[in-house]
Design a protein around this motif. Structure first.
Motif, mmCIF file in Angstrom:
data_model
loop_
_atom_site.group_PDB
_atom_site.id
_atom_site.type_symbol
_atom_site.label_atom_id
_atom_site.label_comp_id
_atom_site.label_asym_id
_atom_site.label_seq_id
_atom_site.Cartn_x
_atom_site.Cartn_y
_atom_site.Cartn_z
ATOM 1 N N GLY A 1 41.067 39.676 36.816
ATOM 2 C CA GLY A 1 42.413 39.690 36.269
ATOM 3 C C GLY A 1 42.798 38.446 35.502
ATOM 4 O O GLY A 1 43.877 38.385 34.934
ATOM 5 N N GLU A 2 41.921 37.450 35.438
ATOM 6 C CA GLU A 2 42.284 36.219 34.748
ATOM 7 C C GLU A 2 41.559 36.025 33.433
ATOM 8 O O GLU A 2 42.020 35.303 32.578
ATOM 9 N N ASN A 3 40.409 36.616 33.266
ATOM 10 C CA ASN A 3 39.661 36.500 32.027
ATOM 11 C C ASN A 3 38.616 37.606 31.974
ATOM 12 O O ASN A 3 38.565 38.456 32.851
ATOM 13 N N ASP B 1 27.803 34.472 42.921
ATOM 14 C CA ASP B 1 27.476 35.285 41.749
ATOM 15 C C ASP B 1 27.876 36.746 41.919
ATOM 16 O O ASP B 1 27.551 37.577 41.068
ATOM 17 N N LEU B 2 28.559 37.057 43.011
ATOM 18 C CA LEU B 2 28.944 38.437 43.311
ATOM 19 C C LEU B 2 30.452 38.543 43.508
ATOM 20 O O LEU B 2 31.060 37.697 44.154
ATOM 21 N N VAL B 3 31.028 39.596 42.935
ATOM 22 C CA VAL B 3 32.448 39.899 43.122
ATOM 23 C C VAL B 3 32.547 41.381 43.421
ATOM 24 O O VAL B 3 31.886 42.197 42.783
ATOM 25 N N SER B 4 33.377 41.738 44.382
ATOM 26 C CA SER B 4 33.587 43.139 44.726
ATOM 27 C C SER B 4 35.081 43.446 44.723
ATOM 28 O O SER B 4 35.883 42.653 45.220
ATOM 29 N N LEU B 5 35.438 44.574 44.141
ATOM 30 C CA LEU B 5 36.820 45.058 44.158
ATOM 31 C C LEU B 5 36.804 46.486 44.669
ATOM 32 O O LEU B 5 36.011 47.305 44.207
ATOM 33 N N GLU C 1 45.489 46.805 42.439
ATOM 34 C CA GLU C 1 46.745 46.054 42.542
ATOM 35 C C GLU C 1 46.521 44.562 42.304
ATOM 36 O O GLU C 1 47.341 43.899 41.660
ATOM 37 N N GLU C 2 45.409 44.028 42.795
ATOM 38 C CA GLU C 2 45.095 42.611 42.580
ATOM 39 C C GLU C 2 44.935 42.310 41.088
ATOM 40 O O GLU C 2 45.503 41.354 40.560
ATOM 41 N N VAL C 3 44.170 43.152 40.404
ATOM 42 C CA VAL C 3 43.947 42.951 38.973
ATOM 43 C C VAL C 3 45.249 43.104 38.195
ATOM 44 O O VAL C 3 45.581 42.277 37.346
ATOM 45 N N ARG C 4 46.001 44.136 38.460
ATOM 46 C CA ARG C 4 47.252 44.367 37.729
ATOM 47 C C ARG C 4 48.256 43.236 37.974
ATOM 48 O O ARG C 4 48.956 42.820 37.045
ATOM 49 N N ARG C 5 48.322 42.736 39.174
ATOM 50 C CA ARG C 5 49.245 41.641 39.496
ATOM 51 C C ARG C 5 48.882 40.397 38.686
ATOM 52 O O ARG C 5 49.741 39.749 38.098
#
Length: 133
Positions: free
Chosen positions: A8-10, A42-46, A53-57
């Motif tokens: 959500g930031e870049n 090196d890993l991100v999970s959504l 909701e996290e991304v939209r916020r």
């Protein structure tokens, strides 16, 4: 350049993005990636609605963020772009992002997530997003 990406930031640059039907499948893929030597950093999970909701916020936090993401949506590929990824979360699916800065790492991560039943896989480079499905 800081290779770590914050949702959500870049834009995730040099990341393989894999879609999974649900959180257990995504978490199994994460475990397999870790076992193969991928570092936690090196890993991100959504996961599903919570990830959406996290991304939209975060996306809506400033007018500049909103403009940047609107432009990316307007110019992005409909299968590998940000809007497609956000829609997967909105539909309740899970996503795994793997930092994959070169072809060898991308191929290895792709093999692992496919074995864990990823149904849509893409790679986002600096200038080009590639559908690996």
């Amino acid at each position: 350049m800081n290779r770590r990406w914050t949702p959500g930031e870049n834009k995730p640059v040099d990341y393989l993005i894999a879609c999974f039907a649900d959180a257990p499948a995504a978490h199994a893929a994460l475990a397999a990636l870790r076992e193969a030597g991928f570092a936690d950093e090196d890993l991100v999970s959504l996961d599903g609605g919570e990830g959406y909701e996290e991304v939209r916020r975060k996306e809506g936090s400033t007018p500049l963020h909103r403009l940047i993401f609107a432009l990316e949506d307007a110019t992005g590929d409909e299968t590998t772009g940000r809007a497609a990824v956000v829609e997967e979360l909105k539909e309740g699916h899970s996503l795994v992002f793997v930092y994959a800065p070169n072809e060898e790492t991308t191929d290895n991560a792709n093999r692992i997530v496919r074995a864990a039943h990823a149904y849509k896989v893409s790679h986002r480079g600096r200038w080009v997003s590639t559908n690996l499905s």
